[in-house]
Design an enzyme around this catalytic site. Structure first.
Site, PDB file in Angstrom:
ATOM      1  N   GLY A  11       0.831  -1.213   0.000  1.00  0.00           N
ATOM      2  CA  GLY A  11       0.000   0.000   0.000  1.00  0.00           C
ATOM      3  C   GLY A  11       0.857   1.250   0.000  1.00  0.00           C
ATOM      4  O   GLY A  11       1.873   1.304   0.683  1.00  0.00           O
ATOM      5  N   ARG A  72       1.067  -5.004  -5.633  1.00  0.00           N
ATOM      6  CA  ARG A  72       1.202  -6.258  -4.897  1.00  0.00           C
ATOM      7  C   ARG A  72       1.427  -7.321  -5.951  1.00  0.00           C
ATOM      8  O   ARG A  72       0.706  -7.375  -6.942  1.00  0.00           O
ATOM      9  CB  ARG A  72      -0.048  -6.514  -4.056  1.00  0.00           C
ATOM     10  N   ASP A 103       5.193  -5.090   5.966  1.00  0.00           N
ATOM     11  CA  ASP A 103       5.842  -6.349   6.358  1.00  0.00           C
ATOM     12  C   ASP A 103       5.987  -7.328   5.189  1.00  0.00           C
ATOM     13  O   ASP A 103       7.005  -8.010   5.068  1.00  0.00           O
ATOM     14  CB  ASP A 103       5.130  -6.996   7.543  1.00  0.00           C
ATOM     15  N   THR A 125       4.281   2.367   5.522  1.00  0.00           N
ATOM     16  CA  THR A 125       2.875   1.977   5.643  1.00  0.00           C
ATOM     17  C   THR A 125       2.185   2.907   6.628  1.00  0.00           C
ATOM     18  O   THR A 125       2.797   3.276   7.638  1.00  0.00           O
ATOM     19  CB  THR A 125       2.712   0.511   6.114  1.00  0.00           C
ATOM     20  N   ASP A 127      -0.071   2.021   8.566  1.00  0.00           N
ATOM     21  CA  ASP A 127      -0.645   1.231   9.663  1.00  0.00           C
ATOM     22  C   ASP A 127       0.147   1.276  10.973  1.00  0.00           C
ATOM     23  O   ASP A 127      -0.392   0.975  12.027  1.00  0.00           O
ATOM     24  CB  ASP A 127      -0.779  -0.244   9.238  1.00  0.00           C
ATOM     25  N   ASP A 129       2.284  -0.865  11.970  1.00  0.00           N
ATOM     26  CA  ASP A 129       2.088  -2.225  12.498  1.00  0.00           C
ATOM     27  C   ASP A 129       3.371  -3.050  12.515  1.00  0.00           C
ATOM     28  O   ASP A 129       3.319  -4.275  12.539  1.00  0.00           O
ATOM     29  CB  ASP A 129       1.011  -2.954  11.680  1.00  0.00           C
ATOM     30  N   ARG A 171      -5.444  -2.068   9.303  1.00  0.00           N
ATOM     31  CA  ARG A 171      -5.417  -3.538   9.199  1.00  0.00           C
ATOM     32  C   ARG A 171      -5.650  -4.144  10.582  1.00  0.00           C
ATOM     33  O   ARG A 171      -6.683  -3.900  11.163  1.00  0.00           O
ATOM     34  CB  ARG A 171      -4.096  -3.999   8.591  1.00  0.00           C
TER      35      ARG A 171
END
Ligand code: ADP
Ligand code: F6P
Length: 319
Positions: A11, A72, A103, A125, A127, A129, A171
């Site tokens: 993303g 992707r 990741d 990202t 996120d 995360d 996410r």
């Protein structure tokens, strides 16, 4: 090493361009050539590659998205696709690679390094995360975008005395909801990492209403164990407060990066190039406190990304 490559994958995130700029200019400053690989690992397989110059990254530090494009690629995960990617790197005389992504993208960089091709991962990202780094490139901008949205949505919330459920991305990570929720004074923050006590939330909404509070903002993280539709139904049933849902979606992924994201991206991009020039491979670069750090990618990806529970409780207490 004479030439390094750079690609963005997964993303898109605001600040990726600042990272590309930093990689390109650091490498050129140190006497190396840089190849820009378009559309992530898929572009690599397709040989979609162009030389980068100091001016090809001019005027991009302030731009969201990624000038290289992103994708992707399932093909890259196959043995055949992976081998093709290695061949292309060889054909284009690229000897090291900086991968900017989440990741999944890091796993690709790790795999290349395992196969003997030096690659370094940068955390790109919204996120936040990735457990090995305090912050990922793009997160701060996304939080500020959500904060702006909270401001606008609060106007309608108070005018109509409605509870507004704002669904945000992330996410499986609740950080966007948590940070924007604390900064935006949200009345409720629902994240995947914390169990929702719906009765407690509704009790607080009713208490607020009874003391004349007109607005109610509830941030719902996309990975939480309840859907916005289920939540709205429960809130209306238990409190009698009319409620609405606003899904922020992709506005969180775009827009001009904040100063924090530009600075983070610039520092990490520079470090990634330095690592390649030091002969290091398979490292994930990040930030811990004020320090720029790097870990073996496989170890970095094993580090659990914990929600800051103190921050969560603080947000709850102050709401
Ligand atoms: P993100 O990098 O944002 O987490 P993805 O998980 O979609 O996004 O990963 C981006 C791309 O990285 C994938 O499309 C794939 O090409 C590559 N990738 C993901 N996982 C692996 C893996 N285990 N091995 C090799 N490449 C991978
Ligand atoms: O990883 C960034 C992110 O925006 C997540 O917050 C979200 O779950 C996902 O990507 C959406 O991905 P896509 O671009 O495939 O819709």
């Amino acid at each position: 090493m004479k030439k390094i490559g750079v690609l963005t994958s997964g993303g898109d995130a605001p600040g990726m361009n600042a990272a590309i700029r930093s990689v390109v200019r650091t490498a050129i400053f140190k006497g190396f050539e840089v190849a820009g690989i378009k559309r992530g690992y898929q572009g690599l397989i397709n040989g979609d590659i162009e030389d980068m110059t100091i001016s090809s990254v001019g005027g991009i530090i302030n731009r969201g998205g990624t000038i290289l494009g992103t994708a992707r690629s399932e093909h890259f995960k196959t043995e055949e696709g992976f081998k093709k990617a290695l061949d292309i790197l060889h054909i284009f005389k690229i000897e090291g690679l900086v991968v900017i992504g989440g990741d999944g993208s890091m796993k690709g960089a790790e795999k290349l390094s395992q196969a003997g091709f030096p690659a370094i991962g940068l955390p790109g990202t919204i996120d936040n995360d990735l457990g090995y780094t305090d912050f990922t490139i793009g997160f701060d901008t996304a939080v500020n975008t959500v904060l702006d949205a909270i401001g606008n949505i609060r106007d309608t919330s108070s005018s109509h005395e409605r509870a507004m459920i704002i669904e945000v991305m992330g996410r499986n990570c609740g950080d966007i909801a948590l940070y924007a929720g604390l900064a935006g004074g949200a009345d409720g923050i629902i994240v995947p990492e914390e169990e929702l006590d719906i009765d407690y939330l509704c009790e607080r909404l009713i208490k607020g209403k009874n003391r004349g509070k007109q607005h109610n903002i509830i941030l719902l993280s996309e990975g939480a164990n309840i859907t916005s539709k289920e939540l709205i139904k429960l809130i209306e049933e238990k409190t009698g407060i009319e409620s609405r849902i606003s899904v922020l979606g992709y506005i969180q992924r775009g827009g001009t990066p904040t100063a924090n994201d530009r600075i983070l991206a610039s520092k990490l991009g520079c470090r990634a190039v330095e690592l390649l020039l030091e002969g290091k491979a398979g490292r994930a670069v990040g930030i811990k406190g004020y320090d720029i750090v790097d870990y073996k990618i496989d170890e970095a990806l094993k580090m659990r990304d914990e929600l800051d529970h103190d921050m969560f409780n603080l947000a709850l207490m102050l709401s």
